[in-house]
Design a protein around this motif. Structure first.
Motif, PDB file in Angstrom:
ATOM      1  N   GLY A  46     -57.305  64.023  -1.951  1.00  0.00           N
ATOM      2  CA  GLY A  46     -56.336  63.029  -1.493  1.00  0.00           C
ATOM      3  C   GLY A  46     -55.106  63.000  -2.389  1.00  0.00           C
ATOM      4  O   GLY A  46     -53.986  62.781  -1.924  1.00  0.00           O
ATOM      5  N   GLY A  47     -55.321  63.220  -3.676  1.00  0.00           N
ATOM      6  CA  GLY A  47     -54.209  63.202  -4.618  1.00  0.00           C
ATOM      7  C   GLY A  47     -53.270  64.371  -4.411  1.00  0.00           C
ATOM      8  O   GLY A  47     -52.045  64.203  -4.419  1.00  0.00           O
ATOM      9  N   ILE A  48     -53.845  65.539  -4.181  1.00  0.00           N
ATOM     10  CA  ILE A  48     -52.986  66.707  -3.969  1.00  0.00           C
ATOM     11  C   ILE A  48     -52.108  66.502  -2.741  1.00  0.00           C
ATOM     12  O   ILE A  48     -50.921  66.814  -2.729  1.00  0.00           O
ATOM     13  N   MET A  49     -52.713  65.908  -1.683  1.00  0.00           N
ATOM     14  CA  MET A  49     -51.916  65.661  -0.478  1.00  0.00           C
ATOM     15  C   MET A  49     -50.703  64.800  -0.795  1.00  0.00           C
ATOM     16  O   MET A  49     -49.587  65.080  -0.365  1.00  0.00           O
ATOM     17  N   ILE A  50     -50.943  63.724  -1.570  1.00  0.00           N
ATOM     18  CA  ILE A  50     -49.833  62.811  -1.783  1.00  0.00           C
ATOM     19  C   ILE A  50     -48.865  63.365  -2.809  1.00  0.00           C
ATOM     20  O   ILE A  50     -47.686  63.018  -2.791  1.00  0.00           O
ATOM     21  N   LEU A  51     -49.325  64.259  -3.667  1.00  0.00           N
ATOM     22  CA  LEU A  51     -48.352  64.881  -4.569  1.00  0.00           C
ATOM     23  C   LEU A  51     -47.374  65.720  -3.759  1.00  0.00           C
ATOM     24  O   LEU A  51     -46.174  65.759  -4.062  1.00  0.00           O
ATOM     25  N   HIS A 393     -47.456  47.152  -3.724  1.00  0.00           N
ATOM     26  CA  HIS A 393     -48.525  46.136  -3.800  1.00  0.00           C
ATOM     27  C   HIS A 393     -49.893  46.788  -3.677  1.00  0.00           C
ATOM     28  O   HIS A 393     -50.778  46.569  -4.483  1.00  0.00           O
ATOM     29  N   PHE A 394     -50.057  47.609  -2.662  1.00  0.00           N
ATOM     30  CA  PHE A 394     -51.436  48.044  -2.441  1.00  0.00           C
ATOM     31  C   PHE A 394     -51.844  49.187  -3.348  1.00  0.00           C
ATOM     32  O   PHE A 394     -53.036  49.389  -3.556  1.00  0.00           O
ATOM     33  N   HIS A 395     -50.899  49.892  -3.958  1.00  0.00           N
ATOM     34  CA  HIS A 395     -51.354  50.840  -4.971  1.00  0.00           C
ATOM     35  C   HIS A 395     -51.728  50.123  -6.267  1.00  0.00           C
ATOM     36  O   HIS A 395     -52.624  50.564  -6.969  1.00  0.00           O
ATOM     37  N   THR A 441     -44.773  55.384 -11.607  1.00  0.00           N
ATOM     38  CA  THR A 441     -44.817  55.772 -10.198  1.00  0.00           C
ATOM     39  C   THR A 441     -44.555  54.593  -9.282  1.00  0.00           C
ATOM     40  O   THR A 441     -43.777  54.694  -8.335  1.00  0.00           O
ATOM     41  N   PHE A 442     -45.232  53.492  -9.545  1.00  0.00           N
ATOM     42  CA  PHE A 442     -45.255  52.461  -8.514  1.00  0.00           C
ATOM     43  C   PHE A 442     -44.342  51.277  -8.788  1.00  0.00           C
ATOM     44  O   PHE A 442     -43.963  50.580  -7.849  1.00  0.00           O
ATOM     45  N   MET A 443     -43.967  51.040 -10.047  1.00  0.00           N
ATOM     46  CA  MET A 443     -43.031  49.948 -10.293  1.00  0.00           C
ATOM     47  C   MET A 443     -41.718  50.168  -9.527  1.00  0.00           C
ATOM     48  O   MET A 443     -41.220  49.244  -8.873  1.00  0.00           O
ATOM     49  N   PRO A 444     -41.137  51.376  -9.564  1.00  0.00           N
ATOM     50  CA  PRO A 444     -39.880  51.569  -8.826  1.00  0.00           C
ATOM     51  C   PRO A 444     -40.035  51.292  -7.331  1.00  0.00           C
ATOM     52  O   PRO A 444     -39.074  50.920  -6.669  1.00  0.00           O
ATOM     53  N   GLN A 445     -41.263  51.447  -6.833  1.00  0.00           N
ATOM     54  CA  GLN A 445     -41.437  51.252  -5.391  1.00  0.00           C
ATOM     55  C   GLN A 445     -41.263  49.790  -4.991  1.00  0.00           C
ATOM     56  O   GLN A 445     -40.855  49.500  -3.860  1.00  0.00           O
ATOM     57  N   PHE A 446     -41.559  48.869  -5.905  1.00  0.00           N
ATOM     58  CA  PHE A 446     -41.260  47.470  -5.587  1.00  0.00           C
ATOM     59  C   PHE A 446     -39.764  47.324  -5.307  1.00  0.00           C
ATOM     60  O   PHE A 446     -39.351  46.697  -4.326  1.00  0.00           O
ATOM     61  N   LEU A 478     -49.102  61.216 -13.450  1.00  0.00           N
ATOM     62  CA  LEU A 478     -50.325  60.500 -13.111  1.00  0.00           C
ATOM     63  C   LEU A 478     -51.383  61.461 -12.595  1.00  0.00           C
ATOM     64  O   LEU A 478     -52.531  61.445 -13.020  1.00  0.00           O
ATOM     65  N   GLY A 479     -50.969  62.323 -11.677  1.00  0.00           N
ATOM     66  CA  GLY A 479     -51.921  63.265 -11.101  1.00  0.00           C
ATOM     67  C   GLY A 479     -52.520  64.169 -12.163  1.00  0.00           C
ATOM     68  O   GLY A 479     -53.734  64.281 -12.283  1.00  0.00           O
ATOM     69  N   PHE A 480     -51.653  64.770 -12.973  1.00  0.00           N
ATOM     70  CA  PHE A 480     -52.188  65.716 -13.951  1.00  0.00           C
ATOM     71  C   PHE A 480     -52.999  65.025 -15.030  1.00  0.00           C
ATOM     72  O   PHE A 480     -53.937  65.610 -15.569  1.00  0.00           O
ATOM     73  N   SER A 481     -52.693  63.753 -15.325  1.00  0.00           N
ATOM     74  CA  SER A 481     -53.517  63.042 -16.299  1.00  0.00           C
ATOM     75  C   SER A 481     -54.960  62.942 -15.835  1.00  0.00           C
ATOM     76  O   SER A 481     -55.878  62.838 -16.646  1.00  0.00           O
TER      77      SER A 481
END
Ligand code: HEA
Ligand code: HEA
Ligand code: CUA
Ligand SMILES: [Cu+2]
Lengths: 530, 389, 290
Positions: A46-51, A393-395, A441-446, A478-481
């Motif tokens: 799932g992660g590779i898809m979203i990357l 929010h949901f991430h 990753t997700f703070m900017p999305q807000f 995030l992914g590679f971590s």
């Protein structure tokens, strides 16, 4: 092994070896291991898809893929992450830990348990197969409607929708079998003297989860069945021409979908008090309050679903009702937060990796919850809805809540499972890299959401460029971590410092009285709780 | 691909370096400027709520962090043993957060929200005019029922910009060929519906987001306070080109609006008249190309090849290369004209008779029958389409 | 918490079955069935064959797995403790089935109370309508659906209600006989239940035939047709399953299985049958009658 049944107590580590061991096993630990391994693999899938998606969103313009494929990736990413990574991980925990924690010889219905697991790989194949088929010119790829299947887009969609419908059916059967098993185990196999109010909170969390699954998964199954007949057998459930309504689908979907988010988190909420109390060296604060909060969350969760589609145009009383009922969920959650913090308060804390993840979980999930609270506001939601604000929010809830919660559990129990200590240094690196890059990753999305960027778009206007670039960079880190996580687990399975039976100095509970790793058949003779 | 990777790495580095600077840059960290009463309300509510939750966050986690600093094993702190509140004072502290949250949920946040909802849903009181919006894959149709004006609004950003073959314009992806024009200061009741799947009409500066649901009607309203051009996007995933379905509204003073309306009416009258005469093949082909490039390319593609397994090719399509009427002039079911007029249920192919005029339909069908290597050689006249309505 | 290994509440060990390959094969069968169905619906030729293969695998597993369970049961592996697990399991399984039907009842409620009236009410609500002349009265196949005659309640459906209710009585009779160790009445009661179940199905098949050929009532008949056939269809499917399970139980009774103490399989199936019964009552009232 037929002797075992005629001579009770003669269970030995006697089972087929090699691959057959895993195909045929009825042992809760083997099954737990399979669930957890499957979950980890699917997390990467799932992660590779979203990357790939994040790479596409790095800059304005289409660079890597066409919109059709983009839409397929986001939907399958979500379905894989939720149904094939997070839920199986939680079920893996339950399988491994419940019998150990409640002093049971195994799960109550072991063959059913094995079936529950082996339904997952076929479902995962059904979800992802259309990508491959499309390469051979069969169909136009996977489901392209997002994970929500909204009709009539899904009525119009291609063969990928049919694949997803049956994947959901099979996943549903798996969840129901898993839930029945867990409920029966908790009700019937507790050690003598372990009353319901002495049950470990992890078991309570799972018990409510299992009830929610039984109450909502069949409704999802019904919804996608109606979708299937609308697609192929001429019914009009979701078509105004025949008196149906696309919004009916949304009601049915979210009747499942909202409780689903608590299904994902209740096991984690159950786990938290164990970890916090262990590393604060202090008993859990407010056990009873937490149990009642779980129950309250379970009940409330099935009566608030419509906050996911405030913008479809509902009557005013319905809007107000769904707004206030949604907001009330913050009350039991505030109780949980209070109990977590009170458990730490005046303890003697130390900060091993599981504790770090638990603390990270509390802070970041707090942000998810608080932003959820404003989403519940109908007026403001008219702006947030279907924007990146919701994605953020949901991430925060699903990754920082769900996945980081699972990671807490993995680090906490890994020594028990494998008999070895994981590397604390790698664990800490994993934690800090994850937390920092997660926020990157997700703070900017807000802010993207506030500025008006809709979700599920493969390309965006120029004013959204900077934040998207940051988000993509964050996502890759995030992914590679997460490779560190996989490597740490691998190392720990292979060897390393021996773990004590009582892995953590002040951990409480039956599971710590067994050797690390526990014998193949644990609690053949049930312990008695006084 | 290779250049992409290189660019990716370079820009990643740049982005990381620029992070601190970004925080100071003139940037939109909040809702765009509100221009309707609803949007102002929403922004106010949003700001208040953000303050409240930030305060909650800070307080709760300040306590937690205090505890993490003070009550550490490494400082030799001895763990306490309590497992629940004891005595009046402790119960007070335990119940306080609960009470605060109750107050916040149902009073502090709840009451303004209820007021806003009631205002938001009151589409009918003192409405000055109606605008009917129809979402369709992937364009918006606007209709002014009182004056009979009706047109389709499609994204006008060239495909070259999207595929990075040309530099991106200022309003990249947020520009259309026919913007809606609305008078400033009037309460406009917006009726929404859709012809295919669910779309959502959203202009952030209006504070309005409402679904357009096929087969049903929905309502919302706007009262724009300030002249200007406002841009938004479709907000509900509606298929392939969901990201390319912008909304653009020109808000102008009323006289200007009325003048624009008159112009549109005249155009419509001229177009209607043109349907009565017989068109030459060249005229039909030229007009047909124009219509095709606007209405049909997004699915059937510029070369008429479609997209395999999703949108059929028109080049060589049996439908485009066979008769569409019987000898006695009846429409053949599932023929070319039938498909374009009535669409096909449960597929993306919609019934274009509701969207296009007789001339446009006749032209685009003629165009398809004599292009992409199709050589039917025949013509469809606007009058023939009219007779089929 | 303290532990003492010496004392245990249960005098015997919980039965943990031996490793078994059946669950794995069953999943494979379900995969093939699903894959075949998908291919078939989308017009790919191998579809039906893949489906048949899947179904064959599933049937094979059902025989093998249940055969094994019955053997274990007869071999005395299950005692009170295991029995209780099965009972809990069955209860929660039936609960999930209840929720499955709830989804379809919910859909019926929604189209009938919300969407159809809304479609008929557009002028009042919005000042314009998309469907001139449509009033939104129930039963309805929607503004553009075909003409049809709704199914009346007092013909076959009423007979079917009587049949299912009596079958509820006959299983109870059989259960009573089992508790009294009266094998004759047990067998008679069960046989009667099975018979009533199959007669019910026969009537329903006739009713469907009638609906399709004479009433114009089909799956495609809008909201009414869809909810009617999906609700009664899934119910009929469950009756079929129940009747087959009852038949198996009957055969086992004839072979002398079960006694007044241990007969979980009998009871589980009887519960299932009562559940099917209750769903029918709801159907009768909400689909046929009101
Ligand atoms: C695990 C996942 C998870 C969790 C736990 C939550 C939790 C909540 N969510 Fe979230 N949500 C999602 C996953 C989750 N959500 C997903 C996946 C979506 C989008 C789906 C899609 O469209 O694809 C979504 C979307 C979503 C929406 C729809 C938005 C939209 O599309 O317009 C809304 C609206 O109300 C909402 C609300 C809430 C609320 C009120 C909670 C509450 O449960 C939160 C409660 C918690 C708190 C309120 C915090 C507790 C308090 C403190 C921190 C302490 C403070 C207090 C004191 C001690 C005084 N969520
Ligand atoms: C549990 C659930 C879960 C999890 C864990 C995640 C994880 C992530 N999600 Fe996901 N997401 C959802 C659930 C989840 N998501 C849902 C429900 C949606 C809504 C979908 C919809 O709209 O329908 C969504 C949508 C969504 C979007 C919005 C798409 C859109 O609307 O257009 C984005 C965009 O940034 C995103 C990003 C991410 C990222 C960066 C992660 C990261 O955490 C991922 C981390 C990355 C990895 C773990 C990969 C690691 C792999 C490698 C490094 C390769 C190694 C190679 C080998 C092993 C060979 N997600
Ligand atoms: Cu139209 Cu998205
Ligand atoms: Cu929700």
């Amino acid at each position: 092994m037929s002797v075992a049944t005629t001579h009770p107590g003669e269970h030995h580590e006697h089972h087929p070896s090699g691959i057959l061991r895993w195909l045929t096993t009825t042992n809760h630990k083997d099954i737990g291991t399979m669930y957890l391994t499957f979950a980890l693999i699917m997390f990467f899938v799932g992660g590779i898809m979203i990357l790939a998606v994040r790479a596409e969103l790095f800059q304005p313009g289409l660079q890597l893929m066409q919109p059709e494929f983009f839409n397929q990736l986001i939907g399958v990413h979500a379905l894989v992450m939720i149904f094939a990574a997070l839920m199986p991980a939680a079920t893996g925990f339950a399988n491994w830990m419940l019998p150990l924690m409640i002093g049971a010889p195994d799960m109550a219905l072991p063959r059913l348990n094995n079936w529950g697991f082996w339904l997952l790989p076929p479902a995962a194949i059904l979800l992802t197969l259309p990508f491959t088929l499309a390469l051979f010119g069969i169909g136009d790829g996977a489901i392209a409607t997002g994970w929500t299947f909204y009709a009539p887009l899904s009525v119009q969609g291609g063969i990928g929708v049919d694949f997803a419908i049956f994947a959901v059916h099979i996943l549903g059967v798996s969840s129901i079998m898993g839930s029945i098993n867990i409920i029966v185990t908790i009700f019937n196999l507790r050690a003598p003297g372990m009353t319901m109010m002495k049950l470990p909170l992890f078991a309570w969390g799972w018990l409510i989860t299992a009830f929610l699954l039984i109450a909502t998964i069949p409704v999802l199954a019904g919804a996608v069945t109606m979708l299937l007949t609308d697609r192929h057998f001429g019914t009009h459930f979701f078509n105004a021409a025949g008196g149906g309504d696309p919004i009916l689908f949304q009601h049915l979907f979210w009747f499942f979908g909202h409780p689903e988010v608590y299904i994902l988190l209740l096991p984690v909420w159950g786990l938290m008090p164990h970890v916090l109390s262990t590393f604060s060296r202090k008993p859990t604060y407010g056990y009873t309050a937490q149990v009642y909060s779980f129950i309250a969350i379970g009940v409330l969760s099935v009566i608030v679903w419509a906050h996911h589609f405030f913008t479809v145009g509902m009557p005013v009383p319905a809007l107000i009702y769904f707004m206030f009922s949604t907001m009330s969920i913050s009350l039991p959650l505030a109780v949980l937060f209070f109990c977590w913090i009170a458990t730490m308060w005046r303890g003697a804390m130390s900060f091993e990796t599981p504790m770090l993840f638990a603390l990270g979980f509390i802070v970041l999930f707090g942000m998810a919850g608080l932003t959820g609270l404003v989403l519940a506001d109908v007026a403001a939601d008219a702006q947030y809805h279907h924007s990146y604000f919701v994605v953020a929010h949901f991430h925060y809830a699903l990754f920082a809540g769900g996945i980081m919660g699972v990671m807490t559990g993995v680090y906490y129990w890994l020594p028990k499972w494998t008999g070895h200590m994981y590397s604390e240094t790698l664990g800490k690196w994993h934690f800090w890299l994850t937390v920092v890059s997660f926020n990157l990753t997700f703070m900017p999305q807000f802010f993207l959401g506030l500025a008006g960027m809709p979700r599920r778009i493969p390309d965006y206007a120029l004013q959204f460029a900077e934040f998207n670039a940051i988000s993509t960079v964050g996502a890759f880190i995030l992914g590679f971590s997460q490779l560190l996580f996989a490597y740490n687990i691998w190392r720990c399975v292979k060897g390393g410092e021996k773990a004590k039976d009582q892995v953590w100095e002040s951990a409480e509970g039956l599971e710590w009285q067994l050797p690390s790793p526990p014998p193949y058949h644990s609690w053949e003779t049930q312990p008695e709780i006084k | 691909m290779k250049t992409f990777v290189r660019q990716f790495l370079r820009q990643s580095l740049w982005t990381l370096l620029a992070l601190p600077a970004l925080a100071r840059a003139d940037y939109s960290w909040n809702f765009p400027e509100p221009v309707t009463p609803i949007a102002r309300d929403t922004l106010k509510i949003h700001n208040e709520f953000m303050l409240i939750i930030t305060a909650l966050f800070v307080v709760v986690f300040a306590i937690m962090i205090y505890s993490m600093v003070k009550h550490r094993k490494s400082t030799g702190h001895q763990p306490a043993k309590f497992t629940g509140p004891k005595g009046g004072l402790q119960w007070f502290w335990a119940l306080l957060p609960f009470a605060i949250l109750l107050f916040i949920d149902f009073v502090l946040m709840g009451i303004p929200a209820v007021h806003a909802i009631i205002e938001m849903e009151d589409t009918k009181t003192k409405a000055d005019m109606v605008l009917k919006v129809t979402g369709m894959q992937w364009k918006w149709q606007y209709e002014y029922p009182e004056s009979g004006v009706k047109f389709v609004s499609t994204m006008s950003t060239p495909r070259e910009q999207i595929s990075n073959a040309a530099a991106k314009g200022e309003n990249y992806l947020l520009e259309v060929d026919n913007p809606v024009v609305l008078p400033v200061g009037k309460k406009v009741r917006v009726l929404l519906t859709s012809t295919d799947v669910i779309h959502t009409w959203w202009v952030p500066q209006f504070g309005v987001k409402r679904d357009a649901i096929p087969g049903f009607l929905r309502e919302t309203w706007v009262q724009i306070e300030k002249p200007g051009t406002y841009r938004g996007q479709c907000a509900e995933l509606c298929g392939k080109d969901h990201g390319f379905m912008p909304v653009v509204v020109h808000a102008v003073p009323e006289p200007e609006y009325l003048a624009w309306l008159d112009k549109k009416k005249a155009e419509a009258a001229a177009a209607a008249g043109s349907g009565d005469r017989t068109w030459s093949k060249d005229e039909l082909m030229a007009k047909g190309k124009e219509v095709y490039d606007k209405q049909c390319v997004s699915c059937h593609q510029a070369n008429g090849q479609g997209i395999p397994n999703a949108f059929p090719a028109l080049a060589g399509s049996p439908l485009c290369n066979s008769e569409w009427q019987t000898k006695d002039g009846k429409l053949i079911k599932d023929s070319h004209v039938d498909r374009v007029l009535h669409g096909k249920a449960n597929t993306a192919m919609q019934a274009f008779k509701n969207t296009l005029s007789d001339v446009e339909l006749a032209a685009v069908i003629t165009f398809e029958r004599n292009n992409f290597g199709n050589t039917m050689g025949d013509m469809v006249q606007p009058a023939q389409i009219k007779a089929l309505r | 918490m303290t532990t003492s290994a010496a004392q245990t509440a249960h005098s015997h060990h919980y039965f943990v079955p031996q490793p078994s390959i059946y669950p794995f094969i069953l999943s494979g069968g379900m995969f093939l069935l699903a894959l075949g169905f998908i291919l078939k619906m989308n017009g790919f030729a191998p579809g039906p064959w893949v489906m048949i293969a899947g179904a064959a695998v599933i049937i094979y597993v059902l025989f093998g797995w249940f055969g094994k369970v019955i053997a274990e049961s007869q071999g005395g592996d299950y005692r009170a403790w295991e029995d209780k697990s099965f009972r809990y399991g069955m209860i929660w399984f039936i609960a999930s089935e209840v929720m499955f039907f709830a989804a379809f009842f919910g859909a019926l409620y929604y189209v009938r109370i919300i969407s159809v009236p809304e479609l008929g009410n557009m002028v009042a609500e919005h000042g314009v309508t998309l469907y001139p002349g449509f009033t939104g009265a129930w039963p309805s196949s929607g503004p553009k659906g075909p003409e049809f005659t709704p199914m009346g309640a007092w013909g076959i459906p009423a007979i079917n209600t009587a049949l299912l209710l009596s079958s509820g009585v006959t299983v109870t009779w059989a259960h009573w006989a089992l508790l009294k160790n009266n094998r004759l009445h047990l067998n008679l009661g069960l046989a009667a239940t099975v018979l009533l179940g199959f007669i019910f199905l026969g009537f329903q098949a006739y009713e469907y035939y009638h609906a399709y050929t004479e009433l114009g009532l089909t799956l495609g008949a809008g909201a009414y047709g869809a909810t009617f056939f999906m609700l009664t269809g899934f119910h009929g499917f469950h009756v079929t399953l129940g009747a087959i399970m009852l038949t198996v139980i009957l055969l086992r009774c004839l072979k002398g299985h079960f006694d007044s103490e241990r007969h979980f399989a009998f009871e589980g199936v009887a519960w299932y049958w009562h559940f099917v019964d209750v769903v029918w009552l709801l159907l009768f009232v909400l689909v046929y009658w009101l």
